[in-house]
Write an enzyme that holds these catalytic residues in place. Structure first.
Site, PDB file in Angstrom:
ATOM      1  N   ASP A  80       7.574   3.615   3.399  1.00 46.71           N
ATOM      2  CA  ASP A  80       7.702   4.211   4.406  1.00 46.71           C
ATOM      3  C   ASP A  80       9.058   4.523   5.049  1.00 46.71           C
ATOM      4  O   ASP A  80       9.661   5.011   3.842  1.00 46.71           O
ATOM      5  CB  ASP A  80       5.953   4.503   5.375  1.00 46.71           C
ATOM      6  CG  ASP A  80       5.995   5.641   6.066  1.00 46.71           C
ATOM      7  OD1 ASP A  80       6.494   6.857   5.894  1.00 46.71           O
ATOM      8  OD2 ASP A  80       5.869   5.232   7.544  1.00 46.71           O
TER       9      ASP A  80
ATOM     10  N   LYS B 290       5.935   7.879  -0.088  1.00 49.40           N
ATOM     11  CA  LYS B 290       6.526   8.734   1.014  1.00 49.40           C
ATOM     12  C   LYS B 290       7.851   8.482   1.768  1.00 49.40           C
ATOM     13  O   LYS B 290       8.882   8.159   2.321  1.00 49.40           O
ATOM     14  CB  LYS B 290       5.875   8.339   1.943  1.00 49.40           C
ATOM     15  CG  LYS B 290       5.191   9.771   3.028  1.00 49.40           C
ATOM     16  CD  LYS B 290       4.809   8.942   4.779  1.00 49.40           C
ATOM     17  CE  LYS B 290       3.390   8.667   4.313  1.00 49.40           C
ATOM     18  NZ  LYS B 290       3.003   8.209   5.899  1.00 49.40           N
TER      19      LYS B 290
ATOM     20  N   ASP C 163       0.998  -1.509   0.128  1.00 50.49           N
ATOM     21  CA  ASP C 163      -0.036  -0.106  -0.505  1.00 50.49           C
ATOM     22  C   ASP C 163       0.573   0.870  -0.476  1.00 50.49           C
ATOM     23  O   ASP C 163       0.809   1.540  -0.826  1.00 50.49           O
ATOM     24  CB  ASP C 163      -0.827   0.666   1.465  1.00 50.49           C
ATOM     25  CG  ASP C 163      -0.256  -0.101   2.630  1.00 50.49           C
ATOM     26  OD1 ASP C 163       0.789  -0.623   2.352  1.00 50.49           O
ATOM     27  OD2 ASP C 163      -1.170   0.310   3.705  1.00 50.49           O
TER      28      ASP C 163
HETATM   29  P1  5GP Z   1       6.911   1.165   6.235  1.00 52.13           P
HETATM   30  O1  5GP Z   1       7.551   1.324   7.268  1.00 52.13           O
HETATM   31  O2  5GP Z   1       7.880  -0.615   6.561  1.00 52.13           O
HETATM   32  O3  5GP Z   1       7.979   1.311   5.108  1.00 52.13           O
HETATM   33  O4  5GP Z   1       6.076   0.741   5.955  1.00 52.13           O
HETATM   34  C1  5GP Z   1       4.897  -0.143   7.437  1.00 52.13           C
HETATM   35  C2  5GP Z   1       3.159  -0.048   7.046  1.00 52.13           C
HETATM   36  O5  5GP Z   1       2.804   1.354   7.759  1.00 52.13           O
HETATM   37  C3  5GP Z   1       2.512   0.202   5.319  1.00 52.13           C
HETATM   38  O6  5GP Z   1       2.830  -0.791   4.790  1.00 52.13           O
HETATM   39  C4  5GP Z   1       1.648   0.426   5.983  1.00 52.13           C
HETATM   40  O7  5GP Z   1       0.782  -0.191   6.265  1.00 52.13           O
HETATM   41  C5  5GP Z   1       1.628   1.255   7.198  1.00 52.13           C
HETATM   42  N1  5GP Z   1       1.601   3.053   6.640  1.00 52.13           N
HETATM   43  C6  5GP Z   1       2.956   3.674   6.597  1.00 52.13           C
HETATM   44  N2  5GP Z   1       2.539   5.338   6.606  1.00 52.13           N
HETATM   45  C7  5GP Z   1       1.582   4.741   6.660  1.00 52.13           C
HETATM   46  C8  5GP Z   1       0.361   6.387   6.500  1.00 52.13           C
HETATM   47  O8  5GP Z   1       0.479   7.866   6.240  1.00 52.13           O
HETATM   48  N3  5GP Z   1      -1.074   5.616   6.809  1.00 52.13           N
HETATM   49  C9  5GP Z   1      -1.332   4.335   6.765  1.00 52.13           C
HETATM   50  N4  5GP Z   1      -2.354   3.907   7.287  1.00 52.13           N
HETATM   51  N5  5GP Z   1      -0.448   3.058   6.738  1.00 52.13           N
HETATM   52  C10 5GP Z   1       1.099   3.783   7.387  1.00 52.13           C
HETATM   53 MG    MG Z   2       1.251  -1.724   4.831  1.00 49.61          MG
END
Ligand code: 5GP
Ligand code: MG
Length: 183
Positions: A106, A134, A103
């Site tokens: 981040d 992001k 999705d």
């Molecule tokens: P990572 O930090 O490992 O790249 O992202 C981990 C998870 O954090 C993503 O898959 C998502 O589920 C959640 N996440 C990160 N940013 C957002 C955001 O802005 N909104 C939402 N709802 N979930 C987020």
């Molecule tokens: Mg996720």
């Protein structure tokens, strides 16, 4: 009439129409890349389930689908960067061309972990596809091979993404009103 959920939305970042148009382009790009290769689409649950459903239908390749559920070990002060598998895939992926469907990219923790995990399991290739990127928050060296939209450093919901498990069924990407967080 405005829905119960719409009343909680401060602003829309990506509309339903924009998502649809972009996914059509992404489906075409994947079709070009994977013709004749029988790729495996792997959805990272729960956030990517809506995107996954639209993406696979926008890409009429012979392919199959799998689902993995992960969560990160985190506490309020330190993000450890460790990822836990809550539900693993149900087949051997040795020699398969894997398309990981996320999705949002981040910090990069989740996708860095999954990339290494499936590399170790012998995938022939790993392609990272994310609806949202992001980049301002990245702490791991991960880039998406295909990203739908770059979003600013704001917490977004909708189209699969949740806040406290809600708003996943909103058809667009938006930002919540500040008062929603203090409810
Ligand atoms: P990572 O930090 O490992 O790249 O992202 C981990 C998870 O954090 C993503 O898959 C998502 O589920 C959640 N996440 C990160 N940013 C957002 C955001 O802005 N909104 C939402 N709802 N979930 C987020
Ligand atoms: Mg996720």
């Amino acid at each position: 009439m405005r829905s119960e959920m719409e009343n909680d939305i401060l602003k829309v970042l990506v509309t339903e129409e924009e998502i649809k148009a972009r996914i059509a382009e992404m489906g075409d790009a994947l079709y070009e890349k994977f013709q004749g290769k029988d790729p495996l689409f792997l959805s990272v649950l729960k956030g990517s389930f809506v995107f996954m459903a639209d993406l696979v239908r926008a890409c009429q390749l012979k392919s199959d689908v799998e689902f993995i559920a992960v969560s990160s070990y985190e506490n309020a002060t330190v993000s450890s960067g460790r990822v836990k598998i809550n539900h693993d895939i149900q087949q051997d992926i040795t020699g398969r061309h894997l398309i990981i469907v996320e999705d949002i990219l981040d910090s990069g923790n989740t996708l860095a972990f999954l990339r290494d995990y499936f590399k170790a399991k012998g995938a022939a290739s790993i392609t990272i596809v994310t609806l949202l990127d992001k980049p301002s928050r990245r702490t791991k060296a991960v880039t998406a091979d295909l990203a739908g939209f770059v979003v600013p450093d704001e917490f977004v919901v909708g189209y699969g993404l949740d806040y406290c498990q809600q708003y996943r069924n909103m058809p667009y990407i938006g930002v919540l009103k500040p008062e929603v967080y203090s409810k």
